[in-house]
Design a protein around this motif. Structure first.
Motif, PDB file in Angstrom:
ATOM      1  N   ASP A 183      31.399 -21.044   4.057  1.00 35.96           N
ATOM      2  CA  ASP A 183      30.560 -21.962   3.991  1.00 35.96           C
ATOM      3  C   ASP A 183      29.266 -21.815   3.373  1.00 35.96           C
ATOM      4  N   SER A 184      28.552 -20.658   3.650  1.00 32.28           N
ATOM      5  CA  SER A 184      27.319 -20.428   2.992  1.00 32.28           C
ATOM      6  C   SER A 184      27.287 -20.140   1.667  1.00 32.28           C
ATOM      7  N   ASP A 186      29.820 -21.297  -0.580  1.00 37.43           N
ATOM      8  CA  ASP A 186      30.433 -22.572  -0.924  1.00 37.43           C
ATOM      9  C   ASP A 186      31.728 -21.830  -1.730  1.00 37.43           C
TER      10      ASP A 186
END
Length: 306
Positions: A183-184, A186
């Protein structure tokens, strides 16, 4: 309609110490379960390539070729990464990396590839960073992103994080870190089962093979338990149930499989393109070198050299 999933991390019988999967049975099972593609990623070798490729092609299954590499860096423990061949360039680069690793192996028990070599020469390869990779094992997101950065620069959109749920004690924490990093940073994450045997009831036979390879016995209470009973070739439906909360990771396995399109041709000889002087073809240069060489050998043997 079958669930969307492709196994991209699987060892065959050619991973001599940790798999019992035979090629014909693997392909037959994929056909029976309507799996459109499957990868073989044996430990530090491509020994199964020809047999697997031919068998899968005959059965209408897309063969995906890859390998588990152990990466070496100064003053660090070797780290495992799974690489898949996107195309012929990737296959040639992987072959070169493995050939160099075996030539430089020396007395080491494990074949290792310098991490710098992979990061510098990886065109045509796709990398899957698994639960044991340093970036996923990092204690903070900042540290994980710093460790991940060289990989992102080297692989760009050919980098994935591997998500595994095989019932091992550390997997929940590993998966949480991997999802946070995905998530962080991408990055796409892909579901995997790190397959080592074909059916659920093959686990004991697999453990026996592991014990034979490590010189231990099954009832040794101190032997390592590195594998779980869940590491069999789960059906797409089983994987969909296992990752019901992460449908994108399942879909990414299919999309990644679509990116891997290695085409191989068998039955033809491909000789190296030897450089020759501009005034010659390969044939004329070979003749120009061979004729005086033959004359010299005949003369040295005391026979007539015409």
């Amino acid at each position: 309609m079958p669930e969307p999933f492709v196994h991209l991390h699987l060892h065959s019988e050619y991973s001599l110490i940790d798999s019992t999967i035979r090629i014909k049975q693997l392909v037959a099972t994929c056909v029976a379960e309507r799996m459109p593609a499957v990868a073989i990623t044996d430990d530090s070798n491509l020994f199964a390539l020809v047999k697997f490729y031919r068998e899968a092609e005959r059965a209408g299954i897309k063969p995906i070729i890859g390998c588990d590499l152990w990466l070496a860096a100064p003053e660090q423990e070797p780290e495992r990464v799974t690489v898949l061949c996107r195309d012929r360039d990737g296959y040639l680069r992987l072959s070169r990396l493995l050939s160099d690793a075996y030539r430089n192996r020396g007395r080491q028990a494990r074949v290792t590839v310098p991490v710098a070599a992979l990061l510098a020469d990886n065109q045509g390869l796709i990398a899957l960073l698994g639960p044991t990779s340093a970036s996923i094992q990092a204690t903070t997101i900042e540290q994980a992103q710093a460790l991940l950065e060289p990989w992102r620069r080297a692989f760009d959109d050919r980098l994935y994080l591997e998500l595994v749920r095989t019932g091992k004690p550390s997997e929940a924490a590993d998966l949480a870190r991997a999802l946070a990093l995905a998530d962080s940073a991408d990055l796409p994450a892909v579901a995997s089962n790190d397959v080592r045997f074909l059916a659920a009831d093959d686990f004991e036979a697999h453990e026996a093979r592991v014990c034979i390879g490590s010189g231990r016995v099954l009832n040794d209470p101190k032997r390592p338990r590195d594998y779980s009973a869940e590491q069999y070739l789960k059906t797409p439906a089983e994987m969909a149930e296992r990752f019901a909360d992460l449908p994108a990771a399942l879909a990414n396995s299919v999309e990644l499989a679509k990116r891997c399109n290695l085409e191989l041709e068998f039955g033809k000889y491909h000789l190296p393109a030897f450089p020759v002087p501009a005034a010659h073809s390969v044939d004329s240069f070979l003749r120009a070198q061979a004729e005086p060489g033959l004359a010299a050998r005949l003369a040295s043997a005391g026979r007539f050299a015409g």
